[in-house]
Design an enzyme around this catalytic site. Structure first.
Site, mmCIF file in Angstrom:
data_model
loop_
_atom_site.group_PDB
_atom_site.id
_atom_site.type_symbol
_atom_site.label_atom_id
_atom_site.label_comp_id
_atom_site.label_asym_id
_atom_site.label_seq_id
_atom_site.Cartn_x
_atom_site.Cartn_y
_atom_site.Cartn_z
ATOM 1 N N ASN A 94 19.139 0.706 6.910
ATOM 2 C CA ASN A 94 19.382 1.895 7.715
ATOM 3 C C ASN A 94 20.295 2.834 6.943
ATOM 4 O OD1 ASN A 94 22.215 1.117 8.354
ATOM 5 N ND2 ASN A 94 21.203 -0.536 9.483
ATOM 6 N N LYS A 101 6.465 -9.580 -5.601
ATOM 7 C CA LYS A 101 6.250 -8.212 -5.138
ATOM 8 C C LYS A 101 4.872 -8.073 -4.499
ATOM 9 C CE LYS A 101 5.979 -3.424 -6.708
ATOM 10 N NZ LYS A 101 6.017 -2.510 -7.883
ATOM 11 N N ASP A 127 18.194 -5.079 13.389
ATOM 12 C CA ASP A 127 17.780 -5.899 14.530
ATOM 13 C C ASP A 127 16.720 -6.930 14.145
ATOM 14 O OD1 ASP A 127 19.446 -4.625 16.414
ATOM 15 O OD2 ASP A 127 18.024 -2.971 16.598
#
Length: 399
Positions: free
Chosen positions: A208, A286, A276
């Site tokens: 975030n 990858k 969350d």
């Protein structure tokens, strides 16, 4: 602030020992008396003459020195200081401390002392990350040993990562914070900060926009009031403040484990923006584009750190403070969160993009307590931190 303070400085055997010379100089500039103890391995990196010249005191090296031991000198040395500082604290020294070994002067002093101890770890990144070192670190923290660093960076061995000893002025800041006189003197406070990074594969992650600025400011403000602060931080943009015990983590699960290791504390402030969810079964390779279309990611819920601590039946902090970063119905959502999590206070703020708060320099918060909501004017994050720290000091003073 350090005038009249007596520091017993134990210098371990690592390349970072050269920083101890500057540390001695900085401490003496601030009025501290420094008594140096140089391990046998330490003499491979710095000389007793240079250490003694900077400290203005005799360098102690041998456990079985007939002159010093006539009066049980190692016992006296361990107790006359106001603070014992180990810098650099090598993996070997930390292991001896954690296990209670006493086979040389340094380890004997550390076992015999009833004085607070602070360590500045320094070692190769693989040694730092090894499970044995992390177990020893957890033991030292549980024994109330203060930890400064280590930092990330290039190492003498050519590798990069955590393991570099904290810079001398960072250690000085931690020592000054230890002696700080304020309303939180003798209190231990936990602060979480920054985002968490939840891996998708070895090169991608979910995160975030949290910069860690508010959590860092809170930790700094609490330390300035005399608290011993344990600062658990995700990979934030803002460097941790000086004078706090720093624990660096990446994921929510790691943050929970670090928080549990840091307990017990008098108060806990959960300012981190914890993800969350995490990707279940994150790959070790990858993800590649495929003609079969987009990859499918399965999500799992991350642990609820705030709720876990707030609802502890034993060992719960006297004051648990959560943060609610909301984009709509801020007051209603934050009030509901406080009830749901079981924390004492919630600091609510509007992080809608147009506010510029997430990642910015200012914050506009509402403190929600048993007395109801209390809105604060928009101000710099440092000012918010100072006001919150003062309120925490008031609350702990009445509990």
């Amino acid at each position: 602030m350090l005038a009249g303070k007596h520091i017993l400085l134990i210098i371990g055997g690592g390349i970072a020992a050269f920083k101890s010379l500057d540390l001695i100089r900085r401490l003496r500039e601030r009025g501290a008396e420094v008594t140096p103890v140089l391990t046998r391995a330490g003499t491979e990196f710095v000389t007793p003459l240079s250490v003694s010249a900077l400290a203005g005191n005799k360098v102690f090296q041998e456990l079985f020195d007939l002159g010093d031991e006539a009066e049980m000198g190692h016992i006296q040395l361990s107790r006359i200081a106001d603070l014992v500082v180990v810098a650099p604290a090598t993996a070997d020294l930390m292991a001896k401390m954690a296990q209670g070994h006493a086979d040389d002067l340094a380890s004997t002093l550390l076992l015999a002392t009833d004085t607070p101890v602070m360590v500045a770890p320094a070692m190769n990144v693989r040694m730092w990350e090894h499970a044995a070192t992390q177990r020893n670190l957890a033991t030292l923290r549980a024994d109330a040993t203060s930890v400064v660093g280590p930092n990330d960076g290039d190492m003498a061995c050519g590798e990069f990562g955590p393991g570099r000893m904290a810079e001398p002025m960072e250690i000085v800041g931690a020592i000054e914070a230890h002696f700080a006189d304020g309303p939180l003197q003798g209190k231990r406070v936990l602060v979480t900060s920054g985002p968490t990074h939840e891996p998708i594969d070895p090169v991608r992650y979910i995160a975030n926009r949290s910069s860690g600025a508010q959590g860092t400011a809170i930790a700094r403000a609490l330390a300035s009031l005399g608290a011993r602060v344990v600062f658990v931080t995700g990979p934030a943009d803002i460097a941790p403040p000086d004078g706090v015990d720093v624990i660096r983590v990446q994921t929510a699960q790691q943050m929970l484990e670090a928080v549990q290791t840091a307990l017990p504390v008098d108060a806990a402030v959960f300012a981190a923006a914890v993800a969350d969810w995490r990707v279940e079964g994150a790959g070790d390779r990858k993800l590649k584009k495929s003609k079969d279309g987009l990859p499918s990611l399965n999500f799992a819920e991350n642990p609820d750190i705030l709720k876990t601590v707030a609802r502890m039946e034993t060992g719960r902090p006297l004051l648990v403070v959560g943060f609610a970063a909301e984009t709509d119905d801020v007051l209603a959502n934050a009030t509901a969160k406080r009830t749901r999590k079981g924390c004492d206070w919630i600091v609510a703020n509007d992080v809608s993009p147009e506010t510029g708060i997430m990642g910015g320099h200012e914050n506009a918060v509402t403190l929600i307590t048993d007395d109801g909501p209390e809105s604060w004017v928009r101000m710099g994050k440092d000012a918010v931190a100072v006001k919150l720290a003062e309120r925490i000091a008031e609350a702990l003073g009445t509990k």
